[in-house]
Motif scaffolding. Structure first.
Motif, PDB file in Angstrom:
ATOM      1  N   ALA A   8       7.750  36.066  55.586  1.00 32.45           N
ATOM      2  CA  ALA A   8       9.155  36.488  55.650  1.00 32.45           C
ATOM      3  C   ALA A   8       9.453  37.481  54.528  1.00 32.45           C
ATOM      4  N   THR A   9       8.893  37.232  53.355  1.00 29.63           N
ATOM      5  CA  THR A   9       9.075  38.147  52.223  1.00 29.63           C
ATOM      6  C   THR A   9       8.441  39.489  52.528  1.00 29.63           C
ATOM      7  N   VAL A  23       4.064  37.194  44.627  1.00 29.67           N
ATOM      8  CA  VAL A  23       3.617  35.806  44.602  1.00 29.67           C
ATOM      9  C   VAL A  23       2.845  35.513  43.313  1.00 29.67           C
ATOM     10  N   ALA A  24       1.960  36.413  42.925  1.00 29.35           N
ATOM     11  CA  ALA A  24       1.117  36.207  41.743  1.00 29.35           C
ATOM     12  C   ALA A  24       1.906  36.190  40.438  1.00 29.35           C
ATOM     13  N   ALA A  32       9.482  47.384  46.737  1.00 30.88           N
ATOM     14  CA  ALA A  32       9.637  48.726  47.304  1.00 30.88           C
ATOM     15  C   ALA A  32       8.330  49.256  47.898  1.00 30.88           C
ATOM     16  N   LYS A  33       7.206  48.826  47.339  1.00 34.14           N
ATOM     17  CA  LYS A  33       5.887  49.293  47.791  1.00 34.14           C
ATOM     18  C   LYS A  33       5.250  48.346  48.812  1.00 34.14           C
ATOM     19  N   GLY A  34       5.869  47.204  49.067  1.00 38.42           N
ATOM     20  CA  GLY A  34       5.291  46.232  49.996  1.00 38.42           C
ATOM     21  C   GLY A  34       4.149  45.436  49.401  1.00 38.42           C
ATOM     22  N   ALA A  35       4.075  45.354  48.074  1.00 38.49           N
ATOM     23  CA  ALA A  35       2.999  44.633  47.378  1.00 38.49           C
ATOM     24  C   ALA A  35       3.402  43.172  47.163  1.00 38.49           C
ATOM     25  N   GLU A  59       9.020  45.204  53.757  1.00 38.63           N
ATOM     26  CA  GLU A  59       8.609  46.367  54.545  1.00 38.63           C
ATOM     27  C   GLU A  59       9.739  46.938  55.399  1.00 38.63           C
ATOM     28  N   LYS A  60      10.665  46.095  55.869  1.00 34.83           N
ATOM     29  CA  LYS A  60      11.762  46.569  56.719  1.00 34.83           C
ATOM     30  C   LYS A  60      12.892  47.207  55.909  1.00 34.83           C
ATOM     31  N   SER A  61      12.948  46.923  54.615  1.00 39.45           N
ATOM     32  CA  SER A  61      14.032  47.422  53.778  1.00 39.45           C
ATOM     33  C   SER A  61      13.726  48.819  53.248  1.00 39.45           C
TER      34      SER A  61
END
Length: 164
Positions: free
Chosen positions: A64-65, A49-50, A41-44, A70-72
Protein backbone atom coordinates in the motif's frame (compact mmCIF):
# COMPACT_ATOMS: atom_id res chain seq x y z
CA UNK A 1 22.17 17.55 -12.41
CA UNK A 2 19.01 16.51 -10.65
CA UNK A 3 17.78 18.61 -7.73
CA UNK A 4 16.97 16.70 -4.56
CA UNK A 5 13.22 16.30 -3.90
CA UNK A 6 13.74 17.22 -0.22
CA UNK A 7 13.93 20.91 -1.08
CA UNK A 8 17.48 21.51 0.11
CA UNK A 9 18.39 23.05 -3.23
CA UNK A 10 21.30 20.63 -3.53
CA UNK A 11 21.98 17.99 -6.15
CA UNK A 12 20.29 14.65 -5.34
CA UNK A 13 23.63 12.78 -5.61
CA UNK A 14 25.15 15.09 -2.98
CA UNK A 15 22.11 15.26 -0.73
CA UNK A 16 19.68 12.36 -0.07
CA UNK A 17 20.95 10.02 -2.79
CA UNK A 18 23.83 8.51 -0.76
CA UNK A 19 21.52 7.78 2.19
CA UNK A 20 18.85 6.11 0.04
CA UNK A 21 21.45 4.04 -1.84
CA UNK A 22 23.05 2.91 1.43
CA UNK A 23 26.41 4.54 0.66
CA UNK A 24 26.13 6.74 3.78
CA UNK A 25 24.02 7.15 6.93
CA UNK A 26 22.02 10.28 7.58
CA UNK A 27 24.00 12.30 10.17
CA UNK A 28 20.97 13.98 11.78
CA UNK A 29 17.29 13.30 12.39
CA UNK A 30 16.36 16.06 9.95
CA UNK A 31 18.65 14.60 7.27
CA UNK A 32 16.93 11.22 7.73
CA UNK A 33 13.48 12.82 7.55
CA UNK A 34 14.45 14.68 4.36
CA UNK A 35 15.83 11.48 2.84
CA UNK A 36 12.64 9.61 3.73
CA UNK A 37 10.61 12.28 1.89
CA UNK A 38 12.95 11.91 -1.10
CA UNK A 39 12.51 8.14 -0.91
CA UNK A 40 8.73 8.55 -1.13
CA UNK A 41 9.20 10.87 -4.12
CA UNK A 42 11.54 8.35 -5.79
CA UNK A 43 9.47 5.25 -4.96
CA UNK A 44 12.27 3.82 -2.76
CA UNK A 45 9.89 2.15 -0.31
CA UNK A 46 12.51 -0.38 0.87
CA UNK A 47 14.45 2.58 2.31
CA UNK A 48 11.32 3.79 4.11
CA UNK A 49 10.95 0.38 5.75
CA UNK A 50 14.68 0.06 6.53
CA UNK A 51 14.75 3.43 8.31
CA UNK A 52 11.96 2.61 10.77
CA UNK A 53 12.31 1.16 14.25
CA UNK A 54 11.19 -2.46 14.49
CA UNK A 55 7.90 -1.46 16.14
CA UNK A 56 7.09 1.01 13.37
CA UNK A 57 8.27 -1.36 10.62
CA UNK A 58 5.85 -4.05 11.77
CA UNK A 59 2.92 -1.70 11.15
CA UNK A 60 3.81 -0.84 7.55
CA UNK A 61 1.73 -2.20 4.69
CA UNK A 62 4.60 -2.23 2.19
CA UNK A 63 2.52 -2.71 -0.95
CA UNK A 64 0.00 0.00 0.00
CA UNK A 65 2.90 2.34 0.79
CA UNK A 66 4.51 1.52 -2.56
CA UNK A 67 1.26 2.24 -4.44
CA UNK A 68 0.80 5.55 -2.57
CA UNK A 69 4.41 6.54 -3.24
CA UNK A 70 4.23 5.74 -6.95
CA UNK A 71 0.73 7.15 -7.61
CA UNK A 72 1.48 10.48 -5.90
CA UNK A 73 3.10 13.51 -7.47
CA UNK A 74 5.39 14.91 -4.79
CA UNK A 75 5.34 18.70 -4.74
CA UNK A 76 7.59 19.66 -1.86
CA UNK A 77 8.71 19.45 1.71
CA UNK A 78 8.74 22.18 4.33
CA UNK A 79 10.55 21.70 7.64
CA UNK A 80 8.92 23.80 10.35
CA UNK A 81 11.25 22.94 13.23
CA UNK A 82 13.79 20.46 14.54
CA UNK A 83 14.51 19.70 18.18
CA UNK A 84 17.65 17.82 19.13
CA UNK A 85 18.46 15.18 16.53
CA UNK A 86 22.04 16.33 15.99
CA UNK A 87 25.07 14.12 15.41
CA UNK A 88 25.72 13.81 19.18
CA UNK A 89 22.05 13.21 20.15
CA UNK A 90 20.18 9.92 20.48
CA UNK A 91 16.69 11.29 19.88
CA UNK A 92 15.10 14.13 18.00
CA UNK A 93 11.87 15.64 16.68
CA UNK A 94 11.17 17.12 13.27
CA UNK A 95 7.94 18.90 12.38
CA UNK A 96 7.29 19.03 8.65
CA UNK A 97 4.70 19.31 5.91
CA UNK A 98 4.89 17.10 2.83
CA UNK A 99 2.76 18.26 -0.10
CA UNK A 100 1.63 15.90 -2.86
CA UNK A 101 -1.16 15.27 -5.36
CA UNK A 102 -2.98 11.93 -5.30
CA UNK A 103 -5.93 11.11 -7.57
CA UNK A 104 -6.22 14.75 -8.59
CA UNK A 105 -6.41 16.05 -5.01
CA UNK A 106 -3.67 18.22 -3.49
CA UNK A 107 -2.84 17.01 0.01
CA UNK A 108 -0.70 18.38 2.81
CA UNK A 109 0.59 15.93 5.41
CA UNK A 110 1.83 17.77 8.51
CA UNK A 111 3.52 15.65 11.14
CA UNK A 112 5.67 15.84 14.24
CA UNK A 113 8.04 12.92 13.77
CA UNK A 114 10.12 11.34 16.51
CA UNK A 115 13.49 9.80 15.65
CA UNK A 116 15.94 7.67 17.65
CA UNK A 117 19.56 6.83 17.01
CA UNK A 118 20.46 3.14 17.36
CA UNK A 119 23.88 1.68 16.60
CA UNK A 120 24.91 4.97 14.97
CA UNK A 121 21.91 5.12 12.61
CA UNK A 122 18.92 7.43 12.83
CA UNK A 123 15.51 5.69 12.63
CA UNK A 124 11.94 6.93 12.41
CA UNK A 125 10.23 5.91 15.67
CA UNK A 126 6.73 7.38 15.43
CA UNK A 127 4.77 10.34 14.19
CA UNK A 128 1.86 12.45 15.26
CA UNK A 129 -0.23 13.94 12.48
CA UNK A 130 -1.02 17.59 13.14
CA UNK A 131 -4.73 18.10 12.42
CA UNK A 132 -5.64 20.87 10.05
CA UNK A 133 -8.74 22.98 9.83
CA UNK A 134 -10.61 22.85 6.56
CA UNK A 135 -12.12 26.20 5.67
CA UNK A 136 -15.02 26.36 3.24
CA UNK A 137 -14.33 28.70 0.32
CA UNK A 138 -17.92 29.55 -0.49
CA UNK A 139 -21.27 29.63 1.28
CA UNK A 140 -22.80 26.42 2.57
CA UNK A 141 -25.34 24.90 0.19
CA UNK A 142 -28.68 24.21 1.86
CA UNK A 143 -30.79 21.14 1.09
CA UNK A 144 -33.42 23.22 -0.73
CA UNK A 145 -30.95 25.48 -2.58
CA UNK A 146 -30.28 24.97 -6.30
CA UNK A 147 -27.57 22.38 -6.81
CA UNK A 148 -24.18 24.02 -7.51
CA UNK A 149 -23.55 21.53 -10.33
CA UNK A 150 -25.98 23.53 -12.51
CA UNK A 151 -28.55 20.78 -13.06
CA UNK A 152 -31.45 23.04 -12.04
CA UNK A 153 -32.55 20.54 -9.38
CA UNK A 154 -32.60 21.14 -5.65
CA UNK A 155 -29.38 20.08 -3.95
CA UNK A 156 -31.19 17.39 -1.90
CA UNK A 157 -32.51 15.78 -5.13
CA UNK A 158 -29.18 15.98 -6.96
CA UNK A 159 -25.60 15.93 -5.60
CA UNK A 160 -26.83 16.00 -1.99
CA UNK A 161 -29.07 12.95 -2.43
CA UNK A 162 -26.50 10.61 -0.88
CA UNK A 163 -26.03 12.80 2.21
CA UNK A 164 -28.04 12.43 5.39
Amino acid sequence: MERCPCGSGRDYAACCGPYISGAAKAPTAEALMRSRYSAYAKGAVDYIVATCTKDEEDGIDVEATRRWSEKSTWLGLQVHRSEKGGAADTEGLVEFTATYVLDGLREEHREIAAFVKKDGAWLYAEGEVVPRTVIREGPKVGRNDPCPCGSGKKYKKCCGADRP
